[in-house]
Design a protein around this motif. Structure first.
Motif, PDB file in Angstrom:
ATOM      1  N   MET A  88      -6.474   9.678 -44.517  1.00 43.42           N
ATOM      2  CA  MET A  88      -6.028   9.460 -45.881  1.00 43.42           C
ATOM      3  C   MET A  88      -5.502   8.027 -45.976  1.00 43.42           C
ATOM      4  O   MET A  88      -4.558   7.662 -45.267  1.00 43.42           O
ATOM      5  CB  MET A  88      -4.888  10.441 -46.245  1.00 43.42           C
ATOM      6  N   CYS A 113      -2.737  11.846 -41.373  1.00 43.88           N
ATOM      7  CA  CYS A 113      -1.803  11.279 -42.349  1.00 43.88           C
ATOM      8  C   CYS A 113      -1.061  10.106 -41.717  1.00 43.88           C
ATOM      9  O   CYS A 113      -0.426  10.271 -40.668  1.00 43.88           O
ATOM     10  CB  CYS A 113      -0.761  12.311 -42.748  1.00 43.88           C
ATOM     11  N   GLY A 135      -6.454   7.622 -54.926  1.00 50.86           N
ATOM     12  CA  GLY A 135      -6.269   6.825 -56.132  1.00 50.86           C
ATOM     13  C   GLY A 135      -5.728   5.454 -55.807  1.00 50.86           C
ATOM     14  O   GLY A 135      -5.250   5.200 -54.702  1.00 50.86           O
ATOM     15  N   VAL A 138      -0.079   3.294 -53.953  1.00 50.37           N
ATOM     16  CA  VAL A 138       0.319   3.445 -52.548  1.00 50.37           C
ATOM     17  C   VAL A 138       1.439   4.477 -52.419  1.00 50.37           C
ATOM     18  O   VAL A 138       2.471   4.368 -53.081  1.00 50.37           O
ATOM     19  CB  VAL A 138       0.759   2.089 -51.953  1.00 50.37           C
ATOM     20  N   THR A 140       4.079   6.855 -49.789  1.00 54.36           N
ATOM     21  CA  THR A 140       4.852   6.564 -48.570  1.00 54.36           C
ATOM     22  C   THR A 140       4.178   7.166 -47.344  1.00 54.36           C
ATOM     23  O   THR A 140       4.433   6.741 -46.222  1.00 54.36           O
ATOM     24  CB  THR A 140       6.284   7.119 -48.665  1.00 54.36           C
TER      25      THR A 140
HETATM   26  N1  SAH Z   1      -0.049  -0.770 -45.734  1.00 52.12           N
HETATM   27  C1  SAH Z   1      -1.050   0.150 -46.157  1.00 52.12           C
HETATM   28  C2  SAH Z   1      -0.441   1.306 -46.943  1.00 52.12           C
HETATM   29  C3  SAH Z   1       0.346   2.242 -46.075  1.00 52.12           C
HETATM   30  S1  SAH Z   1       0.967   3.590 -46.985  1.00 52.12           S
HETATM   31  C4  SAH Z   1      -2.049  -0.542 -47.067  1.00 52.12           C
HETATM   32  O1  SAH Z   1      -1.669  -1.493 -47.754  1.00 52.12           O
HETATM   33  O2  SAH Z   1      -3.208  -0.120 -47.117  1.00 52.12           O
HETATM   34  C5  SAH Z   1       1.331   4.734 -45.731  1.00 52.12           C
HETATM   35  C6  SAH Z   1       0.344   5.870 -45.556  1.00 52.12           C
HETATM   36  O3  SAH Z   1       0.278   6.610 -46.744  1.00 52.12           O
HETATM   37  C7  SAH Z   1      -1.088   5.455 -45.237  1.00 52.12           C
HETATM   38  O4  SAH Z   1      -1.286   5.303 -43.860  1.00 52.12           O
HETATM   39  C8  SAH Z   1      -1.890   6.610 -45.792  1.00 52.12           C
HETATM   40  O5  SAH Z   1      -2.050   7.646 -44.839  1.00 52.12           O
HETATM   41  C9  SAH Z   1      -1.026   7.137 -46.947  1.00 52.12           C
HETATM   42  N2  SAH Z   1      -1.480   6.720 -48.296  1.00 52.12           N
HETATM   43  C10 SAH Z   1      -0.858   5.861 -49.109  1.00 52.12           C
HETATM   44  N3  SAH Z   1      -1.504   5.709 -50.271  1.00 52.12           N
HETATM   45  C11 SAH Z   1      -2.578   6.518 -50.225  1.00 52.12           C
HETATM   46  C12 SAH Z   1      -3.646   6.810 -51.137  1.00 52.12           C
HETATM   47  N4  SAH Z   1      -3.736   6.231 -52.330  1.00 52.12           N
HETATM   48  N5  SAH Z   1      -4.588   7.710 -50.752  1.00 52.12           N
HETATM   49  C13 SAH Z   1      -4.520   8.297 -49.539  1.00 52.12           C
HETATM   50  N6  SAH Z   1      -3.532   8.061 -48.629  1.00 52.12           N
HETATM   51  C14 SAH Z   1      -2.577   7.190 -48.961  1.00 52.12           C
END
Ligand code: SAH
Length: 235
Positions: A88, A113, A135, A138, A140
């Motif tokens: 994800m 996850c 989507g 972002v 957590t």
């Molecule tokens: N630094 C990363 C974001 C990390 S968010 C970047 O900029 O791409 C932390 C975790 O939340 C991710 O490893 C993921 O597993 C999950 N996550 C966050 N947003 C998501 C989304 N829109 N769809 C699916 N998983 C998500």
């Protein structure tokens, strides 16, 4: 169908999944849920699963080894050599009903996850078969996203909704949103249920619903409506 979820927060996954329709599907043996706590595969006595990122920058990154060892355990439990591993991530392919239908045909899915800033790229390269995003925003952690996938896949499994035909007319099944629906009472706050729905004329009801589904889709999701028209050669 079997879900193996790799997570730092197994309670979050279990509590949410074991309620409602998905919980009933699990009790009825239509789907099974198992979690592997990545923390159980930490690299030291402090329970560390994350570390600073090379090259600098804010935030912590989940390390390869705990994720990899949790994956090996999940794979063993899934008992399926070719099992797909879904990460994800906001950097993944946008999740759709079509993808849910595709996943629902698998024997088992391992869902990974992330947390913090994400996961070391090297372990992702080695184990992940599908990168999926729910989507353009972002979260957590990947747990809520994993639950979205698990929920939408489970309701497509035969018997999960108690009525096998019910997913057929739904939103997205034909590039159309579903028509509006009504239940009792017939009049509420002076609003009447459309008369045609009380007529008992099934053909007319079907026509009305199709008309309403198109109208709603055109109004609320014009790009989806265009896809619908194109697919039927109306453009
Ligand atoms: N630094 C990363 C974001 C990390 S968010 C970047 O900029 O791409 C932390 C975790 O939340 C991710 O490893 C993921 O597993 C999950 N996550 C966050 N947003 C998501 C989304 N829109 N769809 C699916 N998983 C998500």
């Amino acid at each position: 169908m079997r879900f193996e979820v790799l997570t730092l927060f197994p309670g979050m996954i279990e509590t949410a999944f074991m309620n409602g329709v998905t919980g009933r599907a699990a009790s009825n043996g239509i789907v099974s849920l198992d979690t592997v706590n990545i923390r159980d595969y930490c690299v030291n006595n402090y329970g560390s699963v994350d570390d600073y990122t090379y090259g600098g920058g804010a935030g912590m990154l989940m390390m390869c080894e705990p994720v990899y060892n949790a994956y090996l355990e999940a794979k063993k439990k899934a008992g399926d050599e070719a099992c797909r591993v879904v990460y994800m991530t906001p950097q993944g392919e946008p999740y759709t009903q079509e993808k849910a239908a595709e996943f629902s045909k698998e024997e088992a899915l391992i869902i990974l996850c992330g947390h913090y800033e994400g996961i070391d790229e090297r372990v992702l390269e080695e184990i992940v078969t599908d990168n999926i995003s729910i989507g353009d925003y972002v979260l957590t952690g990947g747990e809520l996203a994993a639950l979205v996938v698990m929920d939408s896949v489970t309701r497509l499994l035969p018997g999960a909704l108690g009525n096998d035909s019910s997913p057929d007319n739904e939103s997205f099944s034909e590039e159309l949103l579903e028509y509006p629906q009504y239940t009792r009472p017939g009049v509420w706050h002076e609003k009447e249920v459309p008369e045609i729905l009380l007529s008992g004329d099934h053909k007319k009801v079907d026509q009305y619903r199709m008309r309403e589904a198109r109208r709603r889709t055109k109004e609320r999701r014009p790009e989806l409506y265009e896809k619908y028209l194109k697919k039927r050669g109306i453009f």
